[in-house]
Design an enzyme around this catalytic site. Structure first.
Site, PDB file in Angstrom:
ATOM      1  CD1 TRP A   1      -2.491   1.681   0.408  1.00 29.15           C
ATOM      2  CD2 TRP A   1      -1.771   2.016   2.789  1.00 29.15           C
ATOM      3  NE1 TRP A   1      -3.542   2.752   0.928  1.00 29.15           N
ATOM      4  CE2 TRP A   1      -2.913   2.703   2.655  1.00 29.15           C
ATOM      5  CE3 TRP A   1      -1.669   2.009   3.930  1.00 29.15           C
ATOM      6  CZ2 TRP A   1      -3.347   4.012   3.779  1.00 29.15           C
ATOM      7  CZ3 TRP A   1      -2.229   2.714   4.748  1.00 29.15           C
ATOM      8  CH2 TRP A   1      -2.521   3.474   4.239  1.00 29.15           C
TER       9      TRP A   1
ATOM     10  CB  ALA B   1      -6.692  -2.579   6.149  1.00 24.46           C
TER      11      ALA B   1
ATOM     12  CE  LYS C   1      -9.713   0.463   3.294  1.00 22.69           C
ATOM     13  NZ  LYS C   1      -9.575   1.616   2.336  1.00 22.69           N
TER      14      LYS C   1
HETATM   15  C1  LMR Z   1      -6.895   2.652  -0.432  1.00 21.94           C
HETATM   16  O1  LMR Z   1      -5.944   2.041  -0.074  1.00 21.94           O
HETATM   17  O2  LMR Z   1      -6.628   3.197  -1.688  1.00 21.94           O
HETATM   18  C2  LMR Z   1      -7.202   3.113   0.877  1.00 21.94           C
HETATM   19  O3  LMR Z   1      -6.929   2.797   1.779  1.00 21.94           O
HETATM   20  C3  LMR Z   1      -7.575   4.520   1.729  1.00 21.94           C
HETATM   21  C4  LMR Z   1      -6.336   5.533   1.444  1.00 21.94           C
HETATM   22  O4  LMR Z   1      -6.295   5.844   2.599  1.00 21.94           O
HETATM   23  O5  LMR Z   1      -5.232   5.066   0.573  1.00 21.94           O
END
Ligand code: LMR
Length: 398
Positions: free
Chosen positions: A130, A213, A246
């Site tokens: 991420w 998450a 989520k």
């Molecule tokens: C994402 O990965 O799109 C979400 O977790 C939103 C974010 O804060 O990046």
């Protein structure tokens, strides 16, 4: 003083939200930021959440401080959802749980906790991950060491390379792992692979930091927590960052938690106190409202049942959209190169064929928005648009 600052580029993922909002095409499709959307393209407030919120507003008698540890009823509920109500670490009193401002707040505070121990600042992070993991965790003083997790071109896990990296990790280091519904790849380890990872962690004295998450959006609430529960049963110390963004749809309310499994009840207590001290120094106390909604919901078996059913519906819908897009891409390309989309889990898959240029052309020419790294959020795909999206992907990535 302020003249020393330089302009910052906008966050690349959040910029996709803005670009999508500014696109007035009736055909626009948002596969960008990771929020669940229903068939009408809306990120809904879940019915159980609405009902709990209405009850909370009617019954809440005070808005006085809750303290740095947050809502204790919320903490108990999150512990049970995450670890299961009969987990040995819970029975033995070796768990410390603290409410945090979202999963991001949990990750950041865990990073501070790691630094505070003075034992290590080494953090192993799989690649890709991420986009906010690196900035969030390294800004607290951790040093990131990347390991190969997934090959976006072949759509294969790099499990052997991952294990080799863990074998070579600095002694006592921390390893960031995603519990389920891997962001951005959708590629999770099998339970056998998780078990092999636990073997290495155990043998090498490494500490897992599990980012949880998306529980409930992959294979179900318990299935999505199985790996994490196994780690927490086998290893003496486990750090867990939970997000309720989520699975409760509470994104903007910033609801999350840290769950720490410690070696002994005394160490859990000391960790709990240390986390409160760190929170007090950073933001003092977490916001109440979202966590109070979860606590209200969780205290009522009927609402809890409605929430579970709604979450199941979301999960089934995302998995149906996975099958739909994989089939549309198979018919567009005339081969099975995108079959992994159907079998991966959670909201995301990453399309290795989409480089930066293709991502830009997809948005400009077809009004289809993805994350900058080619990640797509399946939940944002309108059923009727699957064929059109597949054709647009093929045009930019023949
Ligand atoms: C994402 O990965 O799109 C979400 O977790 C939103 C974010 O804060 O990046």
């Amino acid at each position: 003083m302020l003249d020393r600052l330089s302009p910052q580029p906008p966050d690349a993922l959040l910029a996709v939200m803005t670009a999508f909002a500014n696109d007035h095409s009736p055909d626009k499709v948002d596969l960008g930021v990771g929020v669940y959307k229903d068939a009408a393209g809306v990120t809904p407030v879940m019915a159980a959440v609405k009902a709990a919120e209405a009850r909370l507003i009617a019954e809440q008698g005070s808005k006085s401080y809750v303290g740095p540890a947050g809502n204790r009823l919320f903490a108990t509920l999150v512990e049970q959802l995450t670890l299961g109500s009969d987990h040995p670490a819970l029975r033995e009193g070796r768990v410390a749980t603290l409410q945090t401002p979202g999963g991001c707040g949990a990750l950041r505070l865990i990073a501070d906790l790691i630094v505070k121990t003075g034992v290590t600042t080494d953090l192993l992070i799989g690649d890709p991950t991420w986009t906010n993991h690196h900035p969030l965790l390294t800004s607290a003083g951790l040093t990131a060491h990347r390991f190969a997790y997934y090959d976006t071109v072949t759509a294969q896990l790099q499990f052997d390379r991952m294990v080799a990296a863990l074998e070579a990790a600095p002694e006592g280091g921390v390893v960031l792992l995603q519990g389920a519904c891997h962001n951005p790849t959708g590629a999770d380890l099998s339970l056998a692979q998780w078990s092999a990872v636990a073997d290495v962690l155990e043998r090498r004295g490494l500490v897992p930091l599990v980012d949880q998450a998306y529980q409930g959006l992959g294979n179900g609430l318990d299935a999505d927590a199985a790996a994490l529960r196994m780690l927490a049963a086998r290893l003496p110390e486990v750090l867990i960052a939970v997000s309720c963004s989520k699975n409760f749809g509470l994104y903007r309310e910033r609801v999350g938690a840290i769950i720490v499994v410690a070696r002994t009840p005394a160490q859990a207590l000391t960790t709990f106190g240390t986390l409160q001290m760190l929170a007090r120094r950073m933001y003092s106390m977490p916001p109440d409202h979202g966590a109070a909604i979860v606590a209200t919901l969780g205290a009522d078996p009927a609402l809890l049942g409605i929430w579970r059913a709604e979450l199941d519906g979301m999960r089934v819908r995302v998995n149906t959209l996975r099958t739909l897009l994989a089939a549309a891409l198979a018919s567009e390309y005339g081969d099975r190169r995108f079959d992994h989309i159907a079998t991966q889990r959670g909201m995301f898959s990453i399309l290795g064929v989409l480089g930066l240029d293709a991502v830009a052309r997809l948005a400009r020419d077809a009004h289809v928005y993805t994350a900058p790294d080619g990640r797509i959020n399946l939940a944002g795909l309108p059923e009727a648009a699957a064929g059109r999206v597949a054709a647009a992907i093929r045009r930019v990535a023949p």
